[in-house]
Design an enzyme around this catalytic site. Structure first.
Site, PDB file in Angstrom:
ATOM      1  CB  CYS A  35      -0.212   2.490   4.056  1.00 59.15           C
ATOM      2  SG  CYS A  35      -1.710   1.821   3.383  1.00 59.15           S
ATOM      3  CG  ASP A  36       3.462   1.192   4.434  1.00 58.73           C
ATOM      4  OD1 ASP A  36       3.020   1.724   5.461  1.00 58.73           O
ATOM      5  OD2 ASP A  36       3.282   0.005   4.143  1.00 58.73           O
ATOM      6  CB  CYS A  80      -0.904  -0.028   1.234  1.00 60.10           C
ATOM      7  SG  CYS A  80      -1.857   1.470   1.459  1.00 60.10           S
TER       8      CYS A  80
END
Ligand code: NAP
Length: 338
Positions: A141-142, A138
């Site tokens: 997200c990261d 993701c």
């Protein structure tokens, strides 16, 4: 006579909890079989900035799911924090369905399936070991963990290109690895990605393994040129795998109609499956949008479809009050997870 629930919800992402909230508010006291890892894919994310209602930086994925769960509970939803292991679904309108959790059998007039989807894994050595520590599924997200580093993206579809373009704003360079020379992504996405100077297209290559490295970027991806024995090692800060999603439909395999990719089929814009009283929502049915808000919306639809079905469909009792008619049975087999 065995207790028969109005509604059992299997799965607990935004779709499952929203279905729980709506059916609870309809006084149906739903039973949610939420799994051990309740909360779905959002439990793996950090900030969610695109769920309406959370200005000033959004809300963390786990906190959002905790709040959705609590809101459903406030209105009377009950939870089993365990995995549904098999189902027996009635074929006739008004029939009673069974959901098994190990040796416990739960019966219900309606079932809402919302088991979600999982990121597809490459299944190469090092992928599982470095998951969350250099290998991610993701970008939104990261990405921030890999600022100014060399970032690898694996995949050739629209998701991979979208991730690559997003990551190119964080990383020094993005290396997109795809197993064929031809990308699957749409032309417009390809044109946009190729216009970005810091995206390198490395095709046709497959990843053979990931391992820790001792260079400045800490991880190494071993690549092999497709159809040859040629290999090379690339030093990276991290890798993002974007090779598609897999719906978690194993528990209804062979019982409910699914499409070629395993997504549960629903009737038009409704959440009705091919079996009466069985509804499906969220990423389990959605190839395309797969957003928290769209999953929540379809969980709401499933709750309303279940409520209307209960209102309009007389129950078919047997003398013992147990399931009537043919039951289609499926066993759950756990999928490989990183
Ligand atoms: P996808 O279109 O199925 O693409 C998956 C990619 O991963 C393919 O290039 C495939 O290679 C590769 N792949 C699959 N398994 C692999 C493996 N084991 N090893 C190496 N590579 C593997 O999936 P997606 O990109 O997630 O897109 C899903 C749907 O959402 C599509 O309809 C897409 O158009 C849509 N979407 C749209 C947007 C947008 O419009 N902004 C953004 C994201 C997604 P092959 O090509 O060789 O099969």
């Amino acid at each position: 006579m065995a207790d028969i629930e109005n509604v059992i919800i299997i799965g607990s992402g935004p779709a499952g909890y929203t279905a729980g909230l709506y059916t609870a508010r309809a006084n149906l006291t739903p039973l949610v079989i939420e799994g051990f890892m309740w909360g779905g894919l959002l439990q793996q994310t950090t900030e969610v900035e695109n769920f309406p209602g959370w200005p000033d930086g959004g809300i963390s994925g786990p906190e959002l799911m905790t709040k959705m769960r609590a809101q459903a509970e406030d209105f009377g939803a009950r939870f089993i924090t365990d995995q549904a292991t098999s189902v027996k679904l009635a074929q006739e309108p008004g029939g009673i369905h069974e959901v098994h959790v190990g040796s416990d059998v739960h019966r219900a007039r309606t079932v809402i399936l919302s088991m979600g989807a999982e990121h597809k894994k490459l299944g190469v050595p090092g992928e599982a070991e470095l998951a969350g520590a250099g290998v991610s599924y993701c970008a939104t997200c990261d990405a921030a963990f890999f600022k100014d580093q060399v970032i690898m993206v694996v995949g050739g579809g629209d998701s991979a290109l979208e991730e690559a373009m997003f990551l190119a704003k964080f990383g020094r360079k993005v290396v997109l690895v795809h197993r064929r020379d031809e990308l699957r992504a749409s032309q417009i996405m390809q044109a946009r990605a190729r216009a970005m100077e810091n995206i390198e297209f490395k095709t046709p290559y497959v990843v053979e393994e990931f391992h820790e490295g001792d260079g400045p970027f800490k991880r190494v991806a071993k690549l092999k040129k497709t159809g040859t024995d040629e290999t090379e090692e690339v030093e990276i800060g991290g890798a993002f795998i974007a090779i598609g999603h897999e719906p978690q439909s194993e528990i209804v395999d062979g019982v409910i109609e699914v499409d070629d990719e395993g997504y549960v089929k629903v009737d038009g814009r409704s959440t009705r499956t091919n079996l009466p009283g069985v509804f499906a929502a969220g990423d389990l049915v959605d190839h395309t949008y797969r957003q928290a808000i769209t999953a929540a919306g379809s969980g709401c639809q499933a709750a309303l479809d279940a409520e209307w079905y209960l209102r309009d469909t007389p129950q078919v009792p047997t003398p013992e009050g147990l399931p009537e008619g043919d039951l289609a049975e499926a066993q759950w087999a756990p999928t490989q997870t990183a």
